[in-house]
Design a protein around this motif. Structure first.
Motif, PDB file in Angstrom:
ATOM      1  N   GLU A 106       0.873  -1.002   0.093  1.00 27.04           N
ATOM      2  CA  GLU A 106      -0.067  -0.004  -0.153  1.00 27.04           C
ATOM      3  C   GLU A 106       0.965   1.421   0.038  1.00 27.04           C
ATOM      4  OE1 GLU A 106      -3.147   0.257   2.985  1.00 27.04           O
ATOM      5  OE2 GLU A 106      -3.861  -1.982   2.412  1.00 27.04           O
ATOM      6  N   LEU A 107       0.496   2.070  -0.784  1.00 23.00           N
ATOM      7  CA  LEU A 107       1.155   3.462  -0.944  1.00 23.00           C
ATOM      8  C   LEU A 107       0.302   4.505  -0.962  1.00 23.00           C
ATOM      9  CD1 LEU A 107       4.089   5.013  -1.648  1.00 23.00           C
ATOM     10  CD2 LEU A 107       3.245   4.545  -4.170  1.00 23.00           C
ATOM     11  N   THR A 108       0.563   5.711  -0.242  1.00 22.17           N
ATOM     12  CA  THR A 108      -0.057   6.736   0.133  1.00 22.17           C
ATOM     13  C   THR A 108       0.614   8.074  -0.764  1.00 22.17           C
ATOM     14  OG1 THR A 108      -1.079   6.086   1.907  1.00 22.17           O
ATOM     15  CG2 THR A 108      -1.332   8.832   1.529  1.00 22.17           C
ATOM     16  N   LEU A 109      -0.069   8.699  -1.763  1.00 24.04           N
ATOM     17  CA  LEU A 109       0.780   9.901  -2.400  1.00 24.04           C
ATOM     18  C   LEU A 109       0.046  11.066  -1.985  1.00 24.04           C
ATOM     19  CD1 LEU A 109       0.499   8.110  -6.023  1.00 24.04           C
ATOM     20  CD2 LEU A 109       2.434   8.006  -4.403  1.00 24.04           C
ATOM     21  N   THR A 110       0.979  12.083  -1.791  1.00 28.07           N
ATOM     22  CA  THR A 110       0.605  13.221  -1.138  1.00 28.07           C
ATOM     23  C   THR A 110       0.986  14.443  -2.365  1.00 28.07           C
ATOM     24  OG1 THR A 110       0.369  12.766   1.019  1.00 28.07           O
ATOM     25  CG2 THR A 110       0.393  14.997   0.800  1.00 28.07           C
ATOM     26  N   PHE A 111       0.246  14.941  -2.911  1.00 26.93           N
ATOM     27  CA  PHE A 111       0.452  16.136  -3.894  1.00 26.93           C
ATOM     28  C   PHE A 111      -0.628  17.247  -3.864  1.00 26.93           C
ATOM     29  CE2 PHE A 111      -2.071  12.586  -5.357  1.00 26.93           C
ATOM     30  CZ  PHE A 111      -3.093  13.149  -6.124  1.00 26.93           C
ATOM     31  N   PRO A 112      -0.063  18.197  -4.820  1.00 23.61           N
ATOM     32  CA  PRO A 112      -1.031  19.431  -4.809  1.00 23.61           C
ATOM     33  C   PRO A 112      -2.279  19.264  -5.880  1.00 23.61           C
ATOM     34  CG  PRO A 112       1.167  19.959  -5.691  1.00 23.61           C
ATOM     35  CD  PRO A 112       1.107  18.580  -5.079  1.00 23.61           C
ATOM     36  N   TYR A 113      -3.031  19.853  -5.517  1.00 18.45           N
ATOM     37  CA  TYR A 113      -4.430  19.636  -6.484  1.00 18.45           C
ATOM     38  C   TYR A 113      -3.944  19.889  -7.792  1.00 18.45           C
ATOM     39  CZ  TYR A 113      -9.111  20.018  -8.108  1.00 18.45           C
ATOM     40  OH  TYR A 113     -10.282  19.657  -8.820  1.00 18.45           O
ATOM     41  N   SER A 114      -3.024  20.911  -8.033  1.00 19.61           N
ATOM     42  CA  SER A 114      -2.695  21.312  -9.491  1.00 19.61           C
ATOM     43  C   SER A 114      -2.046  20.154 -10.257  1.00 19.61           C
ATOM     44  CB  SER A 114      -1.936  22.524  -9.549  1.00 19.61           C
ATOM     45  OG  SER A 114      -0.490  22.108  -8.828  1.00 19.61           O
ATOM     46  N   ARG A 115      -1.441  19.145  -9.685  1.00 19.48           N
ATOM     47  CA  ARG A 115      -1.190  17.845 -10.294  1.00 19.48           C
ATOM     48  C   ARG A 115      -1.992  16.714 -10.391  1.00 19.48           C
ATOM     49  NH1 ARG A 115       4.236  16.079  -8.346  1.00 19.48           N
ATOM     50  NH2 ARG A 115       4.217  14.893 -10.463  1.00 19.48           N
ATOM     51  N   LEU A 116      -3.256  16.861  -9.913  1.00 17.89           N
ATOM     52  CA  LEU A 116      -4.438  15.676  -9.901  1.00 17.89           C
ATOM     53  C   LEU A 116      -4.429  14.926 -11.230  1.00 17.89           C
ATOM     54  CD1 LEU A 116      -6.371  14.244  -8.502  1.00 17.89           C
ATOM     55  CD2 LEU A 116      -7.950  16.123  -9.069  1.00 17.89           C
ATOM     56  N   ASN A 117      -4.706  15.773 -12.354  1.00 19.49           N
ATOM     57  CA  ASN A 117      -4.930  15.100 -13.530  1.00 19.49           C
ATOM     58  C   ASN A 117      -3.559  14.376 -13.973  1.00 19.49           C
ATOM     59  OD1 ASN A 117      -7.418  15.946 -13.974  1.00 19.49           O
ATOM     60  ND2 ASN A 117      -6.704  17.890 -15.036  1.00 19.49           N
ATOM     61  N   GLU A 118      -2.153  15.020 -13.847  1.00 17.15           N
ATOM     62  CA  GLU A 118      -1.151  14.231 -14.357  1.00 17.15           C
ATOM     63  C   GLU A 118      -1.029  12.934 -13.484  1.00 17.15           C
ATOM     64  OE1 GLU A 118       3.708  14.713 -13.177  1.00 17.15           O
ATOM     65  OE2 GLU A 118       2.249  16.392 -12.982  1.00 17.15           O
ATOM     66  N   ILE A 119      -1.345  12.821 -11.963  1.00 14.23           N
ATOM     67  CA  ILE A 119      -0.908  11.746 -10.988  1.00 14.23           C
ATOM     68  C   ILE A 119      -2.158  10.743 -11.510  1.00 14.23           C
ATOM     69  CG2 ILE A 119      -1.341  11.161  -8.947  1.00 14.23           C
ATOM     70  CD1 ILE A 119       1.447  12.734  -9.166  1.00 14.23           C
ATOM     71  N   MET A 120      -3.155  10.953 -11.691  1.00 11.49           N
ATOM     72  CA  MET A 120      -4.487  10.186 -12.016  1.00 11.49           C
ATOM     73  C   MET A 120      -4.257   9.580 -13.448  1.00 11.49           C
ATOM     74  SD  MET A 120      -6.192  10.040  -9.403  1.00 11.49           S
ATOM     75  CE  MET A 120      -7.764   9.118  -9.980  1.00 11.49           C
ATOM     76  N   GLN A 121      -3.758  10.183 -14.247  1.00 10.26           N
ATOM     77  CA  GLN A 121      -3.417   9.618 -15.662  1.00 10.26           C
ATOM     78  C   GLN A 121      -2.244   8.432 -15.327  1.00 10.26           C
ATOM     79  OE1 GLN A 121      -2.180  12.857 -18.269  1.00 10.26           O
ATOM     80  NE2 GLN A 121      -4.398  12.913 -18.926  1.00 10.26           N
TER      81      GLN A 121
END
Length: 189
Positions: free
Chosen positions: A136-151
């Motif tokens: 299991e892995l938890t990623l924390t990132f700014p909302y501005s990178r949401l699309n990039e991370i989800m892709q």
């Protein structure tokens, strides 16, 4: 080591030896708690049986092994079951063998052979697969990178989203193959 041999789904077998009836069950299990729960269910389901003996090997790199004779003479049930799991090189597997006493004692060699056969038959019925160790892995990132991370996450068919929280700071909890965790962790930084 992130790849290992396990069974794909539960399997079962049955046989009779000198009027004693044996029912054998093999289950995949990811944790010791899951293995304990499976065997507790088996004991409840077959509470009228004389013996419900089992063994498991849980974990990949540093596996935890356990076996119990559950009232049979010491070393005559759990160890032979565990031996069958180990002889096939399996991990994250629990095998239980239920015995309904038929009135004829099998003796120590007979018990060892019967429990070994029960475990072997159940594992023969199971489809053995190569699996990859998961984490299991938890990623924390700014909302501005949401699309990039989800892709990136969607490009990994073996990753499963367990939980997500999208706010100014987003968190995404995933279950994925251990080998992919460093790559995904690096892109979220």
């Amino acid at each position: 080591m992130s790849k290992y041999l396990t069974i794909e789904a539960p399997a079962q077998a049955k046989f009779t030896e000198k009027m004693s009836r044996f029912l054998a069950f093999a289950y995949p299990a990811q944790t010791v708690d899951e293995a304990k729960a499976l065997m507790a269910d088996l004991q409840r389901q077959y509470c009228d049986a004389r013996h419900v003996c089992w063994a498991w090997v849980i974990g990949v790199d540093d596996p935890v092994s356990y076996s119990t004779d559950n009232g049979e003479p010491s070393g005559t049930a759990g160890r032979p079951i565990l031996g069958q799991i180990n002889s096939r090189g399996l991990r994250n597997v629990v095998v239980g063998v239920v015995r309904y006493f038929g009135g004829i004692k099998l003796g120590t060699p007979g018990l060892i052979a019967a429990y070994k056969l029960g475990a072997s038959l159940a594992l023969d019925e199971a489809r053995i697969i190569e699996a990859e160790e998961m984490t299991e892995l938890t990623l924390t990132f700014p909302y501005s990178r949401l699309n990039e991370i989800m892709q990136r996450v969607k490009q990994l068919p073996s990753a499963t989203i367990l939980d997500r929280n999208f706010d100014n700071t987003c968190t995404l909890r995933l279950r994925l193959p251990l080998s992919l965790a460093p790559t995904l962790q690096a892109i979220s930084n």
